[in-house]
Each structure stands twice: as structure tokens, then as C-alpha cells.
Scaffold this motif. Sequence first.
Motif, PDB file in Angstrom:
ATOM      1  N   VAL A 127       8.679  22.503  -2.145  1.00 47.03           N
ATOM      2  CA  VAL A 127       8.107  22.289  -1.023  1.00 47.03           C
ATOM      3  C   VAL A 127       6.516  22.790  -0.984  1.00 47.03           C
ATOM      4  CG1 VAL A 127       7.985  23.061   1.556  1.00 47.03           C
ATOM      5  CG2 VAL A 127      10.005  22.405   0.427  1.00 47.03           C
ATOM      6  N   GLY A 128       5.638  22.156  -0.549  1.00 46.86           N
ATOM      7  CA  GLY A 128       4.260  22.487  -0.518  1.00 46.86           C
ATOM      8  C   GLY A 128       3.403  22.024  -1.909  1.00 46.86           C
ATOM      9  N   ARG A 129       4.219  21.457  -2.796  1.00 52.54           N
ATOM     10  CA  ARG A 129       3.552  20.924  -3.926  1.00 52.54           C
ATOM     11  C   ARG A 129       2.917  19.772  -3.949  1.00 52.54           C
ATOM     12  NH1 ARG A 129       7.446  20.688  -9.447  1.00 52.54           N
ATOM     13  NH2 ARG A 129       5.519  19.706  -9.999  1.00 52.54           N
ATOM     14  N   THR A 130       1.731  19.303  -4.588  1.00 50.84           N
ATOM     15  CA  THR A 130       1.075  18.121  -4.414  1.00 50.84           C
ATOM     16  C   THR A 130       1.360  17.103  -5.523  1.00 50.84           C
ATOM     17  OG1 THR A 130      -0.956  19.526  -3.181  1.00 50.84           O
ATOM     18  CG2 THR A 130      -1.211  17.178  -4.475  1.00 50.84           C
ATOM     19  N   LEU A 131       1.624  16.088  -5.181  1.00 49.92           N
ATOM     20  CA  LEU A 131       1.850  14.736  -5.936  1.00 49.92           C
ATOM     21  C   LEU A 131       1.054  13.961  -6.116  1.00 49.92           C
ATOM     22  CD1 LEU A 131       5.905  14.454  -5.406  1.00 49.92           C
ATOM     23  CD2 LEU A 131       4.808  15.896  -6.968  1.00 49.92           C
ATOM     24  N   ASN A 132       0.712  13.492  -7.365  1.00 48.47           N
ATOM     25  CA  ASN A 132      -0.310  12.297  -7.497  1.00 48.47           C
ATOM     26  C   ASN A 132       0.497  11.001  -7.495  1.00 48.47           C
ATOM     27  OD1 ASN A 132      -2.178  10.658  -8.144  1.00 48.47           O
ATOM     28  ND2 ASN A 132      -3.090  11.885  -9.501  1.00 48.47           N
ATOM     29  N   LEU A 133       0.330  10.430  -6.150  1.00 42.95           N
ATOM     30  CA  LEU A 133       0.940   9.088  -5.960  1.00 42.95           C
ATOM     31  C   LEU A 133      -0.131   7.808  -5.865  1.00 42.95           C
ATOM     32  CD1 LEU A 133       3.506  10.086  -3.238  1.00 42.95           C
ATOM     33  CD2 LEU A 133       3.948   9.731  -5.652  1.00 42.95           C
ATOM     34  N   SER A 134      -0.265   7.112  -6.852  1.00 43.30           N
ATOM     35  CA  SER A 134      -1.132   5.980  -6.904  1.00 43.30           C
ATOM     36  C   SER A 134      -2.491   6.468  -6.820  1.00 43.30           C
ATOM     37  CB  SER A 134      -0.754   4.925  -5.674  1.00 43.30           C
ATOM     38  OG  SER A 134       0.433   4.425  -6.205  1.00 43.30           O
ATOM     39  N   GLY A 135      -2.930   7.346  -7.312  1.00 41.33           N
ATOM     40  CA  GLY A 135      -4.451   8.208  -7.511  1.00 41.33           C
ATOM     41  C   GLY A 135      -4.872   9.036  -6.221  1.00 41.33           C
ATOM     42  N   ARG A 136      -3.512   9.266  -5.167  1.00 37.80           N
ATOM     43  CA  ARG A 136      -3.952   9.956  -4.028  1.00 37.80           C
ATOM     44  C   ARG A 136      -3.062  11.204  -4.121  1.00 37.80           C
ATOM     45  NH1 ARG A 136      -3.982   6.029   1.004  1.00 37.80           N
ATOM     46  NH2 ARG A 136      -5.092   7.982   2.006  1.00 37.80           N
ATOM     47  N   PRO A 137      -3.767  12.524  -3.402  1.00 39.15           N
ATOM     48  CA  PRO A 137      -2.685  13.532  -3.566  1.00 39.15           C
ATOM     49  C   PRO A 137      -1.789  13.534  -2.306  1.00 39.15           C
ATOM     50  CG  PRO A 137      -4.708  14.239  -2.954  1.00 39.15           C
ATOM     51  CD  PRO A 137      -4.816  12.731  -3.185  1.00 39.15           C
ATOM     52  N   TYR A 138      -0.593  13.905  -2.503  1.00 37.92           N
ATOM     53  CA  TYR A 138       0.572  13.798  -1.243  1.00 37.92           C
ATOM     54  C   TYR A 138       0.899  15.144  -1.403  1.00 37.92           C
ATOM     55  CZ  TYR A 138       0.371   8.800   0.107  1.00 37.92           C
ATOM     56  OH  TYR A 138      -0.336   7.756   0.714  1.00 37.92           O
ATOM     57  N   THR A 139       1.423  15.841  -0.324  1.00 41.27           N
ATOM     58  CA  THR A 139       1.898  17.170   0.101  1.00 41.27           C
ATOM     59  C   THR A 139       3.316  17.072   0.307  1.00 41.27           C
ATOM     60  OG1 THR A 139      -0.188  17.975   0.397  1.00 41.27           O
ATOM     61  CG2 THR A 139       1.904  19.478   1.153  1.00 41.27           C
ATOM     62  N   VAL A 140       4.412  17.741  -0.454  1.00 39.43           N
ATOM     63  CA  VAL A 140       5.509  17.478  -0.161  1.00 39.43           C
ATOM     64  C   VAL A 140       6.016  18.381   1.014  1.00 39.43           C
ATOM     65  CG1 VAL A 140       8.052  18.013  -1.209  1.00 39.43           C
ATOM     66  CG2 VAL A 140       6.243  17.186  -2.467  1.00 39.43           C
TER      67      VAL A 140
ATOM     68  N   GLY B 242       0.735  12.066 -13.500  1.00 38.16           N
ATOM     69  CA  GLY B 242       0.267  13.584 -13.800  1.00 38.16           C
ATOM     70  C   GLY B 242       1.080  14.545 -14.235  1.00 38.16           C
ATOM     71  N   ASP B 243       2.426  14.251 -13.720  1.00 36.05           N
ATOM     72  CA  ASP B 243       3.707  15.237 -14.529  1.00 36.05           C
ATOM     73  C   ASP B 243       4.681  14.634 -15.053  1.00 36.05           C
ATOM     74  OD1 ASP B 243       5.156  17.402 -14.632  1.00 36.05           O
ATOM     75  OD2 ASP B 243       5.784  17.328 -12.330  1.00 36.05           O
ATOM     76  N   GLY B 244       4.587  14.340 -16.443  1.00 34.70           N
ATOM     77  CA  GLY B 244       5.442  13.601 -17.014  1.00 34.70           C
ATOM     78  C   GLY B 244       5.169  12.065 -17.223  1.00 34.70           C
ATOM     79  N   PRO B 245       6.056  11.295 -17.499  1.00 38.12           N
ATOM     80  CA  PRO B 245       5.659   9.840 -17.759  1.00 38.12           C
ATOM     81  C   PRO B 245       5.299   9.184 -16.359  1.00 38.12           C
ATOM     82  CG  PRO B 245       7.926  10.015 -18.187  1.00 38.12           C
ATOM     83  CD  PRO B 245       7.318  11.499 -17.981  1.00 38.12           C
ATOM     84  N   ALA B 246       4.620   8.229 -16.240  1.00 40.78           N
ATOM     85  CA  ALA B 246       4.483   7.557 -15.032  1.00 40.78           C
ATOM     86  C   ALA B 246       5.814   6.912 -14.575  1.00 40.78           C
ATOM     87  CB  ALA B 246       3.348   6.278 -15.139  1.00 40.78           C
ATOM     88  N   GLU B 247       5.796   7.043 -13.380  1.00 43.61           N
ATOM     89  CA  GLU B 247       7.083   6.394 -12.679  1.00 43.61           C
ATOM     90  C   GLU B 247       6.893   5.976 -11.225  1.00 43.61           C
ATOM     91  OE1 GLU B 247      11.671   8.184 -11.084  1.00 43.61           O
ATOM     92  OE2 GLU B 247       9.780   9.395 -12.320  1.00 43.61           O
ATOM     93  N   ARG B 248       7.493   4.624 -11.192  1.00 41.78           N
ATOM     94  CA  ARG B 248       7.247   4.038  -9.872  1.00 41.78           C
ATOM     95  C   ARG B 248       8.186   4.537  -8.902  1.00 41.78           C
ATOM     96  NH1 ARG B 248       8.919  -1.255  -7.455  1.00 41.78           N
ATOM     97  NH2 ARG B 248      10.998  -0.292  -7.896  1.00 41.78           N
ATOM     98  N   LEU B 249       7.967   5.088  -7.677  1.00 43.79           N
ATOM     99  CA  LEU B 249       8.632   5.492  -6.715  1.00 43.79           C
ATOM    100  C   LEU B 249       8.586   4.438  -5.433  1.00 43.79           C
ATOM    101  CD1 LEU B 249       7.587   9.045  -6.677  1.00 43.79           C
ATOM    102  CD2 LEU B 249       9.529   7.903  -7.845  1.00 43.79           C
ATOM    103  N   ARG B 250       9.694   4.182  -4.977  1.00 45.16           N
ATOM    104  CA  ARG B 250       9.775   3.411  -3.617  1.00 45.16           C
ATOM    105  C   ARG B 250       9.923   4.241  -2.379  1.00 45.16           C
ATOM    106  NH1 ARG B 250      12.380  -2.206  -3.294  1.00 45.16           N
ATOM    107  NH2 ARG B 250      10.328  -2.550  -4.288  1.00 45.16           N
TER     108      ARG B 250
ATOM    109  N   THR C  99       2.879   4.889  -7.646  1.00 45.63           N
ATOM    110  CA  THR C  99       2.920   5.275  -8.919  1.00 45.63           C
ATOM    111  C   THR C  99       2.868   6.831  -9.130  1.00 45.63           C
ATOM    112  OG1 THR C  99       2.159   3.183 -10.022  1.00 45.63           O
ATOM    113  CG2 THR C  99       2.234   4.991 -11.502  1.00 45.63           C
ATOM    114  N   LEU C 100       3.929   7.450  -9.594  1.00 42.89           N
ATOM    115  CA  LEU C 100       3.775   8.857  -9.832  1.00 42.89           C
ATOM    116  C   LEU C 100       3.215   9.177 -11.107  1.00 42.89           C
ATOM    117  CD1 LEU C 100       4.382  11.675  -8.783  1.00 42.89           C
ATOM    118  CD2 LEU C 100       6.854  11.481  -9.554  1.00 42.89           C
TER     119      LEU C 100
END
Length: 801
Positions: A165-178, A104-112, A101-102
Motif C-alpha cells: 500500500v502506497g507503492r508506485t507502479l509503472n503501468l504503461s509508462g505512467r506512475p500509479y499508486t497502490v 520496472g520491477d522484474g520482467p515486463a508483465e501485461r496486467l488486465r 504493461t507493468l
Amino acid sequence: MSQLLQDVRLSLRRMRRELGFTLVIIATLALAIGATTAVFSVVYQVLLRPLPYTEPERLVRLFQSSPRMERMGVSLRVLQAWRERTHSFQSLEGMTVRDFTLTGDGPAERLRSGRVTVNLLPMLGVRPILGQGFGAEMEVAGRDQVLLLSHALWQRRFGGSPDVVGRTLNLSGRPYTVLGVLPADFRLAPGADIWTPLAPDLAGGERPEDIFLRALGRLRPGIPVERAREELDALATSMAHEEAFAGEASGARVLPLHAQVVEDTQAQLWLLAGVVALVLLVACANVANLLLARASAREREVSVRAALGASRVQLMRQFLVESGMLALAGGAAGLLLSLWGMDVLRVLVPVEVLPPDAVRLEPHALAIAGALSLLTSVLFGLVPALRAARADGRGALGGLHGGRGATGQGRARAALVVAQVALALVPLVGAGLMLRTLHSLHQVPLGFEPRGVTVAEVFVPAEKYKDDAARRVVLASVLERVRGLTGVESAGLASTVPLWGRKGLATVLLPGEPASVAETRELSTFRTASDSYFATLRIPIKEGRGLEASDGPGTAPVVVVSETFARTWFPGRSAVGQRVKLTFDDEPFREVVGVVGDVHHDSVDAAPASEVYLPVGQFEVLYMLLAVRTSQDMAALAPILRETLRAVDPDLPLVQVRSMVDLVDANLGSTQVLGTLLAALAVLGLVLAGVGLYGVLAYSVSQRTRELGIRIALGARDSQLMWLVVGQGVRLAAVGVALGLVGAAVLARSLSGLLYGVGEFDAFTFGVVPLLLGAVALLASWLPARRALRVPPNEALRGDG
């Protein structure tokens, strides 16, 4: 070259002078070449174009297999052992999918996410178009919080910005780096939005034997697929006897990756390509007939040219240049029509049948259209050219119009009509069988009522709602709010709904049976559902009761089964009150409290399976589908459902919304598309065959004007003259039908695997189609006959025909 240019100029002048004749031929060719180009473009895209990977011919797909299931995913534990113990593979990699689940940046979105071993992309030769790929150090838990974006998500969510590139995304409560962005044509897992490294969380209890992968491999140079298959199958059999691999499947399968990717569509596409090729041949026969008719009017011209010294080669070249010019114009018009045809295919072909990128016209379509134009010019231009080459100067001095040359030409044209009718019959029978199949499928009782039901997938983040109790509370809140919406008749939750494409499999044990029985027993399907689910889909309760809200944690474990399940496991007695155990279930045994009607869950044309329904309150929940019966259409309901979820929790994404009617239509998609396209091609072939028959008979009547006049003068009745012409057409059509039935039988046999509720040699289809062709033949014969009867005898006797 100057002679060739002169022939081109003469051809252009003749085409302009005989504009009506020219336009008819160009239109005929355009329709046939346009349809053929569009179909062959799709065939090339799907079946012939190499996969967009390095040396794709060495790529294979691997499966574990067992006597009960030929193709299964490969566990990570087994894949690691195969890497160490095989010699046929240069590399073995795998992937699975996971949902995030993405926020923190717009509406929540499910990502596969495609969760991949870090060497999978290098093995395929896929490199990011932006940023960098995964490193070996990222295949360790704690260092795996990096990702690659799909090209589609990069464009849709981030506007194609290189700053991603280099941005951090909040995926299901954990930070992931692009780390980067993948190419647009990389679609190894359809629908995947991101790609992350596969790093088993051993500390969190994730075991390699519990992670099942879509396994791929690259063969060593010179190693055939069959040799790799034998090696891997022998290794899997050996490993099944080792204690370390207890419970793993005892066999393995290896398939070329391209063959595995296209196996679901190749039969239909090759069939469609064959049918459109028949229609192209019908068109060529039609044009050849028209050119032969015109050649009869040019016999004096050709004889004069021969008398003046034109060689056979020059005469043939003139006719071939004319046919080539016509084919070139028809090909150009056909290419334009194929562009429209591709738009039609985009509308007709569901995404489930063909990916959108396969339905497009690329530069190679120019080569296809050019090749078809050259082929057709040879096919329909060769006979008139050969006849012109046999001309001599004697015809310039006397009218040979009605002599032996005309007789031979009449025979050639009659043979072409027979071929047209025979070729037109084949796609007509195929279309009839597919349309009968489609009718049978629409009559299948589905076991539920799809009209008025909208389905939405609700993803409850496990990272936020860490236990089943918390997830059940939030789902209950969602369900309560949805049931209170205006226009909602009922709503229910289920782990999957009919025709969604997702199911669980389990082995059933009865009281007193040993666990070892499960190894040889057929699997049953199971799903979890809430109260009101059966009412929402209008699945009838045949005995006992359905699932209720009171079937929750701490209450007696219960289950509802389908009629097929009840007949299979409890023949001749009531299933209600019986006890069963599912091998995966923590509960020792569950009591059967109800029996519901059979439902076509997997496919409309597949028999209902043995089904088990578990209460939502007594089984873990994560991915749930919300089924809503409402008076509102899907488009209007979707934003309302999204806002309802946001009101419960802003981090709850509404993944996809579909109507049950759409699911049914998509399940029938390949049959619907194939039937529609076959019908369109069949009608085109039928029209061309009818036009060809009309042309032959009209020409025959013009050649027999004097004869008909004499017959009228001698007292022949109109009915006799009518049958003289109509009978000729009927005889030609009858011969064509007889020959066409042989080809239709071959086509019917190839269609047997696609038919439902109708035999491959269906008497109705094989009876009606010849009658339809006969009716067209009668109409095409009646029109020239009617015109012949209108010729006054004195004018007919004065003619020189």
C-alpha cells in the motif's frame, strides 16, 4: 434412550458378525453418496450459493439491445442518462477492461485492469482487505492514477506484503499508486489483476459515447426486476429518438445478476444433479434388496422376538437403527470418496466451464452427505422395517420360510429390480447421446490444422509505440526473429485466431449502396492478419491469393474473404476482383483479392461465419496473436518466445501461451465433461442394476431349491431349468427397460440443446442401450441358473427350502 442404545449395540454386533454383507452395503452406498455429494457440492457452489455481495438478490445486469443483437454493452453516455431518468434503481454503475504493461520491477508483465465507476465497489458492498477504496475525486482525468490490487496479484507478485500500500507502479509508462488490496473472492471480471477508476480522458479525445461498459445496478427495495425492465426498455426507446443519443440502441434488458452469471452452466449442472440422483436411487434399491434378502433369513428371529412380547414399534426401530448405522457408515465413506471425486472434477472440468474455486469441498458438503445418509437410510430401510412390524409369534413355531411372506417379499424384490433397471437406463441413454455428440464434434472439419501450432498474445504498449507505423515495425521484428528459431516451420500474426474467443464485427456495403442499409444488415466478422498466417494454420486458399507482406500502408486496399462471405455477397459469380466496404473502415472500398476456406472461429458446433481478413499493414494493431507452427511443444517454446520478445524490447510482455489443440479441447470442454461424467454415472448405475438383478435371482433360486430338485428328478432338461431362471431375469429386465425408456425420452428432450449431429431420439442410442442392459441382465441371470444346475437332486430334495 437406553432402548435406542441397546439397538445400536445390537446393530454394531450384527454388522461385525456379517462383515462381508456389511462391507458390500457400505461400498454400494459410499459410491453413490460420494458421487452425489461431489456433484451437489459443485451445484451449490455455482448455482445455489449467493453471490459474495451485499443483498445480492437486488443486483441486476443491464444491457442495451437492438433487433440485431439482444445484449450489448452500455455506453457511458447512456448509463449517465439512465441514472438521471430512472426511478427503479438505487444506483447504476459500470466497468470495462483495459490492459497495462507493468515494467520496472522484474520482467515486463501485461496486467488486465477492471476500469470501474468509483461507486461500483461500494454498491456491491466490497471493501479492500488492506488499504482504502476509491474516492469521488478520482473519477476525474489526472487524478485517476491509483489502483487496487487483486488478491491473486498481491500474493503472486508482491508476496502478500502489507507494505504494498502506497507503492508506485509503472503501468504503461505512467506512475500509479497502490491504494489497497481486494478480497480473494472478488472476481467480478475474471482474470482482472488490478482495478482502476473510470475517468474519461476528454482532453485526449476519449468520449463517453465510445466507452462501452458492463453495466450493473441495485434495485430499490421492493422493486421487482420486471418493473425495472419495463421502465428501462421504455426509456431506451424514447432516448433513441433524441438527437443527443443518435446511434444508440433502441432497447434495454435487465437480468438478475446471479441468473446472468450462472446461465451458461446451470442446464448442464442441474442435468448432472438429476442423473446422479437417479444413481443414488438405484443404489438404495440395491441395498433394499440386500436387506430384504437378509430379512428372509431373520424371519424366525423376528417371530421369536414377537412371541416374547416385542412390540411392532420395537421391531421397526431395530431395523431402522440397523439401516441408519449402515447409511451412516456409507455416508462417512462416501464423504471421503467425494474428496477424491472433487480432485477428479478439478482435472476434468476446464476453467472455461467452471471457475477453480467452484470445484472444492466446503463444510456444507458435510451437511449434504449427512442429509443423503439420512435419506438413503429411510429409502432402503423402510420396507424391511415395515415387514418386520407385521411379524407375529406364530412364525416361531413353524417354518414359514417358503410361504406367503416369502412370496410377498419376492414380489417386493422383483419390483425393486424393475425400478433399478428403469433408473439405470436413463443415464445410460443420456451418456450415449452425449458421447455420440462428442464423436460428431470430433469429426467436424475445423477448416484449419491445430496440431503443431502454438499461439501467444503479444501486447504492444500504445504509450511507448504511439502510432501504427511504430507498432508494425516492432511486430515485424518479432515475427522475423520467431521465424528464424530452430524448429519453426512458419509463423504469422493475427488479431485473433480460431476459438480464442475474440472477434470484431462490421457491416458490409457494396458499391452504390446507401449507408442506411447497414442498420438492417447482418454483421460479418473481421480480423487482421499477416502474410503466412493462412499457411501457419493451414487454411486453404480457394481462389486468388492470400495476404502478402507487400499489402502495406500506401498500397491498394485489399481484403481476403471466406467462402461463406463469397457465397453470401456474390452468389453465382467470383468474389475475386469485387469491391466491398466495412462501415468502420477509413478506406472507401477494398478489393477482394482472395477467397479462403471456411473456419470454425467461434465454436466447433457453430456454423462458419461470414469472415473478412484485413492486412496487418493496412489497419491499426495493438493486441496481436502470434501463431507459430513448430516441432517443439508449448512448454518448451514459451520461454524461448519470451526471450525473443525481450531481445526486441524488454517492455514487450508475452501474455499467455496456448496450443491450438488446447483451444479446441477447451471449446469442447462442457460436452467432454458432461459426456464423461454421465458415462461414469451410467456405468455405476448399470453395475448396481446388474448386482441387484443377480441378488434377486440368486435368492429366488435358493427359495426354489426343492422345486428345482423335483423338476430334475422328473427328467427336466438343463435347458428348461436354465430358461426357468434366466427367463425370470429377462422378464424383469424387459419391464424395467420399457419403463426406463419413458424416463430416457424425457432426459433426451432436456438434452436437445446440447446435442450436435445426433437427434434427441437417436435410433442407434435407443437401440443399443436396451441391448446393453439386456446383456447385463442375461449375465446376471445366467450365473444363478448355472449354480442351480449344479445342485444334486438328492440334496435339493432333502433341503427344507
